[in-house]
Each structure stands twice: as structure tokens, then as C-alpha cells.
Design a protein around this motif. Structure first.
Motif, PDB file in Angstrom:
ATOM      1  N   SER A 135      29.204 103.322 -24.685  1.00 46.96           N
ATOM      2  CA  SER A 135      28.785 102.823 -25.677  1.00 46.96           C
ATOM      3  C   SER A 135      27.953 101.864 -25.763  1.00 46.96           C
ATOM      4  O   SER A 135      26.884 102.252 -26.783  1.00 46.96           O
ATOM      5  CB  SER A 135      29.914 102.411 -26.293  1.00 46.96           C
ATOM      6  N   VAL A 136      27.755 101.009 -25.230  1.00 47.18           N
ATOM      7  CA  VAL A 136      26.632 100.025 -25.113  1.00 47.18           C
ATOM      8  C   VAL A 136      25.584 100.471 -24.666  1.00 47.18           C
ATOM      9  O   VAL A 136      24.699 100.299 -25.309  1.00 47.18           O
ATOM     10  CB  VAL A 136      27.385  99.158 -24.392  1.00 47.18           C
ATOM     11  N   ALA A 137      25.473 101.415 -23.388  1.00 46.90           N
ATOM     12  CA  ALA A 137      24.488 101.824 -23.081  1.00 46.90           C
ATOM     13  C   ALA A 137      24.421 102.396 -24.340  1.00 46.90           C
ATOM     14  O   ALA A 137      22.694 103.077 -24.425  1.00 46.90           O
ATOM     15  CB  ALA A 137      24.713 103.257 -21.717  1.00 46.90           C
ATOM     16  N   GLY A 138      24.360 103.547 -24.687  1.00 40.58           N
ATOM     17  CA  GLY A 138      23.757 103.960 -26.092  1.00 40.58           C
ATOM     18  C   GLY A 138      22.910 103.830 -27.308  1.00 40.58           C
ATOM     19  O   GLY A 138      22.117 103.922 -27.648  1.00 40.58           O
ATOM     20  N   ASN A 139      23.916 102.395 -27.148  1.00 37.15           N
ATOM     21  CA  ASN A 139      23.064 101.358 -28.224  1.00 37.15           C
ATOM     22  C   ASN A 139      22.075 100.468 -28.062  1.00 37.15           C
ATOM     23  O   ASN A 139      21.079 100.311 -28.921  1.00 37.15           O
ATOM     24  CB  ASN A 139      24.309 100.559 -28.869  1.00 37.15           C
ATOM     25  N   LEU A 140      21.925 100.150 -26.750  1.00 38.26           N
ATOM     26  CA  LEU A 140      20.938  99.148 -26.124  1.00 38.26           C
ATOM     27  C   LEU A 140      19.817 100.780 -25.869  1.00 38.26           C
ATOM     28  O   LEU A 140      18.539  99.997 -26.450  1.00 38.26           O
ATOM     29  CB  LEU A 140      21.042  99.017 -25.334  1.00 38.26           C
ATOM     30  N   LEU A 141      20.148 101.473 -25.644  1.00 39.15           N
ATOM     31  CA  LEU A 141      18.941 103.305 -25.388  1.00 39.15           C
ATOM     32  C   LEU A 141      18.342 103.351 -26.931  1.00 39.15           C
ATOM     33  O   LEU A 141      17.239 103.620 -27.659  1.00 39.15           O
ATOM     34  CB  LEU A 141      18.841 104.319 -24.601  1.00 39.15           C
ATOM     35  N   LEU A 142      19.299 102.986 -28.652  1.00 44.58           N
ATOM     36  CA  LEU A 142      18.759 102.729 -29.622  1.00 44.58           C
ATOM     37  C   LEU A 142      18.337 102.478 -30.327  1.00 44.58           C
ATOM     38  O   LEU A 142      17.189 102.146 -30.675  1.00 44.58           O
ATOM     39  CB  LEU A 142      20.486 103.302 -30.042  1.00 44.58           C
ATOM     40  N   PHE A 143      18.128 100.857 -30.091  1.00 45.30           N
ATOM     41  CA  PHE A 143      17.137  99.788 -29.698  1.00 45.30           C
ATOM     42  C   PHE A 143      16.386 100.146 -29.243  1.00 45.30           C
ATOM     43  O   PHE A 143      15.322  99.760 -29.895  1.00 45.30           O
ATOM     44  CB  PHE A 143      18.408  97.735 -29.853  1.00 45.30           C
ATOM     45  N   CYS A 144      16.242 100.350 -28.423  1.00 50.24           N
ATOM     46  CA  CYS A 144      14.757 100.144 -27.288  1.00 50.24           C
ATOM     47  C   CYS A 144      13.932 101.548 -28.018  1.00 50.24           C
ATOM     48  O   CYS A 144      12.792 101.159 -28.048  1.00 50.24           O
ATOM     49  CB  CYS A 144      15.158 100.423 -25.990  1.00 50.24           C
ATOM     50  N   LEU A 145      14.302 102.518 -28.426  1.00 50.08           N
ATOM     51  CA  LEU A 145      13.763 103.750 -28.983  1.00 50.08           C
ATOM     52  C   LEU A 145      13.493 103.021 -30.609  1.00 50.08           C
ATOM     53  O   LEU A 145      12.171 103.109 -31.562  1.00 50.08           O
ATOM     54  CB  LEU A 145      14.706 104.425 -29.461  1.00 50.08           C
ATOM     55  N   VAL A 146      14.409 102.491 -31.496  1.00 52.01           N
ATOM     56  CA  VAL A 146      13.899 102.485 -32.716  1.00 52.01           C
ATOM     57  C   VAL A 146      13.371 101.080 -32.722  1.00 52.01           C
ATOM     58  O   VAL A 146      11.501 101.109 -33.395  1.00 52.01           O
ATOM     59  CB  VAL A 146      14.816 101.546 -33.826  1.00 52.01           C
ATOM     60  N   PHE A 147      13.493 100.062 -31.437  1.00 52.39           N
ATOM     61  CA  PHE A 147      11.693  98.785 -31.501  1.00 52.39           C
ATOM     62  C   PHE A 147      10.557  99.347 -30.399  1.00 52.39           C
ATOM     63  O   PHE A 147       9.524  98.596 -31.369  1.00 52.39           O
ATOM     64  CB  PHE A 147      12.509  97.932 -30.291  1.00 52.39           C
ATOM     65  N   GLY A 148      10.866 100.057 -29.945  1.00 58.20           N
ATOM     66  CA  GLY A 148       9.760 100.788 -29.358  1.00 58.20           C
ATOM     67  C   GLY A 148       8.464 101.671 -31.160  1.00 58.20           C
ATOM     68  O   GLY A 148       7.508 101.421 -30.711  1.00 58.20           O
ATOM     69  N   MET A 149       9.416 101.754 -31.744  1.00 56.62           N
ATOM     70  CA  MET A 149       8.685 102.401 -32.695  1.00 56.62           C
ATOM     71  C   MET A 149       8.024 101.331 -33.582  1.00 56.62           C
ATOM     72  O   MET A 149       6.953 102.073 -33.736  1.00 56.62           O
ATOM     73  CB  MET A 149       9.880 103.811 -33.063  1.00 56.62           C
ATOM     74  N   SER A 150       8.297 100.799 -33.683  1.00 57.13           N
ATOM     75  CA  SER A 150       8.457  99.765 -34.952  1.00 57.13           C
ATOM     76  C   SER A 150       6.780  99.118 -33.816  1.00 57.13           C
ATOM     77  O   SER A 150       6.711  98.253 -34.871  1.00 57.13           O
ATOM     78  CB  SER A 150       9.707  98.744 -34.972  1.00 57.13           C
ATOM     79  N   ALA A 151       7.226  98.705 -32.800  1.00 58.17           N
ATOM     80  CA  ALA A 151       6.230  97.689 -32.085  1.00 58.17           C
ATOM     81  C   ALA A 151       4.659  98.659 -32.224  1.00 58.17           C
ATOM     82  O   ALA A 151       3.932  97.889 -31.468  1.00 58.17           O
ATOM     83  CB  ALA A 151       6.506  97.684 -30.586  1.00 58.17           C
ATOM     84  N   THR A 152       4.466 100.038 -32.185  1.00 52.12           N
ATOM     85  CA  THR A 152       3.874 100.856 -32.330  1.00 52.12           C
ATOM     86  C   THR A 152       2.727 100.995 -33.440  1.00 52.12           C
ATOM     87  O   THR A 152       1.256 100.667 -34.408  1.00 52.12           O
ATOM     88  CB  THR A 152       3.547 101.848 -32.288  1.00 52.12           C
ATOM     89  N   VAL A 153       3.185 100.099 -34.471  1.00 50.91           N
ATOM     90  CA  VAL A 153       3.001  99.842 -36.216  1.00 50.91           C
ATOM     91  C   VAL A 153       1.550  98.784 -36.262  1.00 50.91           C
ATOM     92  O   VAL A 153       1.468  97.893 -36.057  1.00 50.91           O
ATOM     93  CB  VAL A 153       3.607  99.738 -36.917  1.00 50.91           C
ATOM     94  N   ASP A 154       0.371  99.906 -36.405  1.00 45.94           N
ATOM     95  CA  ASP A 154      -0.954  99.067 -37.224  1.00 45.94           C
ATOM     96  C   ASP A 154      -0.618  98.461 -38.208  1.00 45.94           C
ATOM     97  O   ASP A 154      -0.285  99.228 -39.018  1.00 45.94           O
ATOM     98  CB  ASP A 154      -1.764  99.659 -36.345  1.00 45.94           C
ATOM     99  N   ILE A 155      -0.265  96.798 -38.790  1.00 45.16           N
ATOM    100  CA  ILE A 155      -0.212  95.983 -39.918  1.00 45.16           C
ATOM    101  C   ILE A 155      -1.444  97.037 -40.413  1.00 45.16           C
ATOM    102  O   ILE A 155      -1.046  97.441 -41.593  1.00 45.16           O
ATOM    103  CB  ILE A 155      -0.454  94.740 -39.971  1.00 45.16           C
ATOM    104  N   ARG A 156      -2.328  97.403 -40.611  1.00 45.74           N
ATOM    105  CA  ARG A 156      -3.708  97.633 -41.217  1.00 45.74           C
ATOM    106  C   ARG A 156      -4.206  98.712 -41.487  1.00 45.74           C
ATOM    107  O   ARG A 156      -4.052  99.229 -42.967  1.00 45.74           O
ATOM    108  CB  ARG A 156      -4.732  96.807 -40.813  1.00 45.74           C
ATOM    109  N   CYS A 157      -2.984  99.821 -41.393  1.00 47.90           N
ATOM    110  CA  CYS A 157      -2.641 101.036 -40.778  1.00 47.90           C
ATOM    111  C   CYS A 157      -1.842 101.249 -41.896  1.00 47.90           C
ATOM    112  O   CYS A 157      -1.849 102.219 -42.204  1.00 47.90           O
ATOM    113  CB  CYS A 157      -2.870 102.162 -39.892  1.00 47.90           C
ATOM    114  N   MET A 158      -0.939 100.130 -41.594  1.00 45.53           N
ATOM    115  CA  MET A 158      -0.052 100.780 -43.060  1.00 45.53           C
ATOM    116  C   MET A 158       0.026  99.748 -44.293  1.00 45.53           C
ATOM    117  O   MET A 158       0.194 100.686 -45.113  1.00 45.53           O
ATOM    118  CB  MET A 158       1.620  99.699 -42.038  1.00 45.53           C
TER     119      MET A 158
END
Length: 92
Positions: free
Chosen positions: A6-29
Motif C-alpha cells: 500500500s505504501v509502495a503504491g502510494n509512493l509510486l503514484l506520488f512520483c508519477l504525479v509529481f513527475g508530470m507536474s514538474a514538466t509543466v512550462d509556465i509560459r506554455c501553460m
């Protein structure tokens, strides 16, 4: 399910969401937010076309109540991290 998985699944989900949000360019958004035609088209597709297509599939395939309701809920709900992945792949 054990506590560790359960902890490993939540950690992996957090990494996925954080990785997706870290690739956002503010000017493009900011440029995409100003594109009202694209925003309105996305809202129309998400909240009108997709639920309608889900309804058509339920009626065409004559699904039982539980499966049909599940499909309608999924097609009527805004996407989760999987849709974020597709948007990232196509620079949406």
C-alpha cells in the motif's frame, strides 16, 4: 493487501504525479489558458461528447446495470493521471 504494498503504491503514484507536474512550462501553460477555443472544445468533449459516447456504448452492447453504470461513471468523470500522461505525450 499488505501495508508495504500500500505504501509502495502510494509512493509510486506520488512520483508519477509529481513527475508530470514538474514538466509543466509556465509560459506554455499561460498560452494554453488564453486559448479559449481549445479550452471550450476540451470542456465540450469531456462533459458532452465522452458521456454521450459512453451512453451509446452501454445501449449498443446492452451491458448489465452494474457494468453499464461503471462505464457511464468513468466516461462522465474528468480524467485522472492517465489522461495527464496522454496530454503530456501530445503537449496538450
Amino acid at each position: 493487501m499488505s501495508w508495504l504494498t500500500s505504501v509502495a503504491g502510494n509512493l509510486l503514484l506520488f512520483c508519477l504525479v509529481f513527475g508530470m507536474s514538474a514538466t509543466v512550462d509556465i509560459r506554455c501553460m499561460q498560452a494554453q489558458i488564453r486559448n479559449t477555443k481549445a479550452l471550450l472544445m476540451g470542456i465540450f468533449c469531456q462533459f458532452v461528447i465522452l458521456p454521450f459516447l459512453g451512453f451509446i456504448v452501454v445501449r449498443f452492447l446492452e451491458l448489465d446495470e452494474a457494468l453499464g453504470l461503471t462505464l457511464l461513471v468513468v466516461t462522465s468523470s474528468p480524467g485522472g493521471s492517465y489522461s495527464n500522461w496522454w496530454c503530456s505525450m501530445f503537449n496538450g
